[in-house]
Scaffold this motif. Structure first.
Motif, mmCIF file in Angstrom:
data_model
loop_
_atom_site.group_PDB
_atom_site.id
_atom_site.type_symbol
_atom_site.label_atom_id
_atom_site.label_comp_id
_atom_site.label_asym_id
_atom_site.label_seq_id
_atom_site.Cartn_x
_atom_site.Cartn_y
_atom_site.Cartn_z
ATOM 1 N N ASP A 12 0.872 -1.178 0.000
ATOM 2 C CA ASP A 12 0.000 0.000 0.000
ATOM 3 C C ASP A 12 0.909 1.227 0.000
ATOM 4 O O ASP A 12 1.895 1.258 0.739
ATOM 5 C CB ASP A 12 -0.901 0.002 1.246
ATOM 6 N N ASP A 13 0.560 2.229 -0.805
ATOM 7 C CA ASP A 13 1.420 3.408 -0.822
ATOM 8 C C ASP A 13 1.202 4.306 0.383
ATOM 9 O O ASP A 13 1.953 5.253 0.607
ATOM 10 C CB ASP A 13 1.244 4.207 -2.117
ATOM 11 N N SER A 14 0.197 3.982 1.205
ATOM 12 C CA SER A 14 -0.054 4.741 2.429
ATOM 13 C C SER A 14 0.666 4.092 3.609
ATOM 14 O O SER A 14 0.325 2.972 4.017
ATOM 15 C CB SER A 14 -1.559 4.802 2.719
ATOM 16 N N ASP A 58 -3.105 -3.114 -2.252
ATOM 17 C CA ASP A 58 -3.903 -1.954 -2.651
ATOM 18 C C ASP A 58 -3.756 -1.793 -4.165
ATOM 19 O O ASP A 58 -2.728 -2.128 -4.743
ATOM 20 C CB ASP A 58 -3.385 -0.709 -1.927
ATOM 21 N N LEU A 59 -4.793 -1.277 -4.824
ATOM 22 C CA LEU A 59 -4.742 -1.087 -6.275
ATOM 23 C C LEU A 59 -4.209 0.279 -6.680
ATOM 24 O O LEU A 59 -3.881 0.492 -7.848
ATOM 25 C CB LEU A 59 -6.132 -1.294 -6.884
ATOM 26 N N ARG A 60 -4.155 1.205 -5.733
ATOM 27 C CA ARG A 60 -3.680 2.554 -6.052
ATOM 28 C C ARG A 60 -2.221 2.672 -5.655
ATOM 29 O O ARG A 60 -1.889 2.952 -4.507
ATOM 30 C CB ARG A 60 -4.533 3.583 -5.313
ATOM 31 N N PRO A 62 1.799 4.181 -6.853
ATOM 32 C CA PRO A 62 2.315 5.360 -7.573
ATOM 33 C C PRO A 62 2.980 5.056 -8.903
ATOM 34 O O PRO A 62 3.046 5.919 -9.778
ATOM 35 C CB PRO A 62 3.330 5.939 -6.578
ATOM 36 N N ASP A 65 -0.427 0.494 -12.497
ATOM 37 C CA ASP A 65 -1.822 0.142 -12.289
ATOM 38 C C ASP A 65 -1.891 -1.087 -11.386
ATOM 39 O O ASP A 65 -1.218 -2.102 -11.643
ATOM 40 C CB ASP A 65 -2.465 -0.143 -13.641
ATOM 41 N N GLY A 66 -2.689 -1.015 -10.326
ATOM 42 C CA GLY A 66 -2.729 -2.099 -9.357
ATOM 43 C C GLY A 66 -3.189 -3.428 -9.932
ATOM 44 O O GLY A 66 -2.706 -4.494 -9.530
ATOM 45 N N SER A 86 -8.737 -2.361 -1.215
ATOM 46 C CA SER A 86 -8.572 -1.098 -1.927
ATOM 47 C C SER A 86 -9.888 -0.348 -2.036
ATOM 48 O O SER A 86 -10.956 -0.949 -2.179
ATOM 49 C CB SER A 86 -8.027 -1.377 -3.339
ATOM 50 N N ALA A 88 -10.585 1.207 -4.563
ATOM 51 C CA ALA A 88 -10.943 1.061 -5.980
ATOM 52 C C ALA A 88 -11.391 -0.353 -6.304
ATOM 53 O O ALA A 88 -11.508 -0.720 -7.476
ATOM 54 C CB ALA A 88 -9.749 1.437 -6.860
ATOM 55 N N HIS A 92 -12.760 -1.900 -10.192
ATOM 56 C CA HIS A 92 -11.887 -2.790 -10.962
ATOM 57 C C HIS A 92 -12.231 -4.264 -10.763
ATOM 58 O O HIS A 92 -11.421 -5.132 -11.103
ATOM 59 C CB HIS A 92 -10.424 -2.551 -10.572
#
Length: 247
Positions: A12-14, A58-60, A62, A65-66, A86, A88, A92
């Motif tokens: 996850d980018d978070s 997570d699909l989001r 940076p 595309d997840g 995610s 999203a 998706h």
């Protein structure tokens, strides 16, 4: 004998989300977070190197595309199980669902995520399913199917609660969604899930309880009987599920 921990990779980018899941997994027990990634390239590399039991994805991301990351990870580390977590997820679903063991929106919550991660990492859930017509008379057949499914799953101890749950959910599918429906009964360790899918739209919510009313009590009853319950919706259908704890 000590049960081996589930080896978990968090993608996850978070950093905040990864920290929340890591801490919750440590508090719950039974998990070992073996790695964390904030990009798609790093996620695929760690999946290959670490060979975790399960990945939270997570699909989001940076750099990619997840959904593409998911298929790359599946190809590079085919033995790794993947749970998409995610915001999203619904958008998706068609691209993601064939390649992931489970798909959750982030509004499902971390407790629910950990439940799913544990089930996915463990023995495959035993499952029975059958389709029924959009006719109230079919509710009797749905109850009979649930009985047979629970007997085959060696879970007769939740039969009374499962009868009530499937009766309410199947009747809702016929009366409110005006749809045929599918009943799925599955076993995940000591939890039994009863799920009813129909082609209705929207997410049902419990109505304000009124002891004088002849209707509107169904989801209150499901909520009272279930260990947990919820609704998974898409533009084309919805699934209402309830999980029953074995005694």
């Amino acid at each position: 004998m000590t049960t081996p921990s589930i080896r978990l990779l968090l993608v996850d980018d978070s950093a905040e989300t990864r920290t929340l899941v890591r801490v919750a997994a440590r508090v719950r027990g039974g998990f070992e977070v073996v790695g964390e990634a904030e990009s798609g390239a790093e996620a695929v590399a760690l999946a290959v190197t670490l060979q975790p039991d399960v990945v939270m994805l997570d699909l989001r991301l940076p750099d990619a595309d997840g959904a593409d990351v998911l298929t790359r990870m599946r190809a590079a580390a085919p033995g790794v199980k993947i749970v998409v977590f995610s915001g999203a997820a619904t958008r998706h679903r068609a691209r993601v669902e064939p390649h992931a063991e489970a798909l959750l929106g982030k509004d499902s919550g971390i407790d629910r995520l950990l439940d799913v991660l544990a089930w996915v990492a463990g023995a495959p859930a035993e499952r029975r399913e059958l389709d029924f017509p959009g006719d109230l008379a079919s509710v009797v057949d749905a109850r009979r199917f649930v009985r047979e499914a629970l007997m085959s799953l060696r879970a007769e101890d939740v039969l009374d609660a499962a009868y009530l749950v499937v009766s309410e959910l199947a009747a809702n599918a016929v009366m409110h969604a005006r749809s045929d429906y599918r009943v799925v009964v599955s076993r995940h360790g000591e939890l039994i899930r009863v799920a009813v899918s129909d082609r209705g739209s929207g997410s049902p919510e419990p109505r304000t309880y009124d002891v004088t009313s002849e209707s509107g009590r169904g989801l209150h009853l499901v909520s009272a009987l279930a260990h947990s319950w919820g609704v998974d919706s898409s533009p084309d259908d919805k699934t209402v599920w309830a999980e029953l704890a074995r005694s």
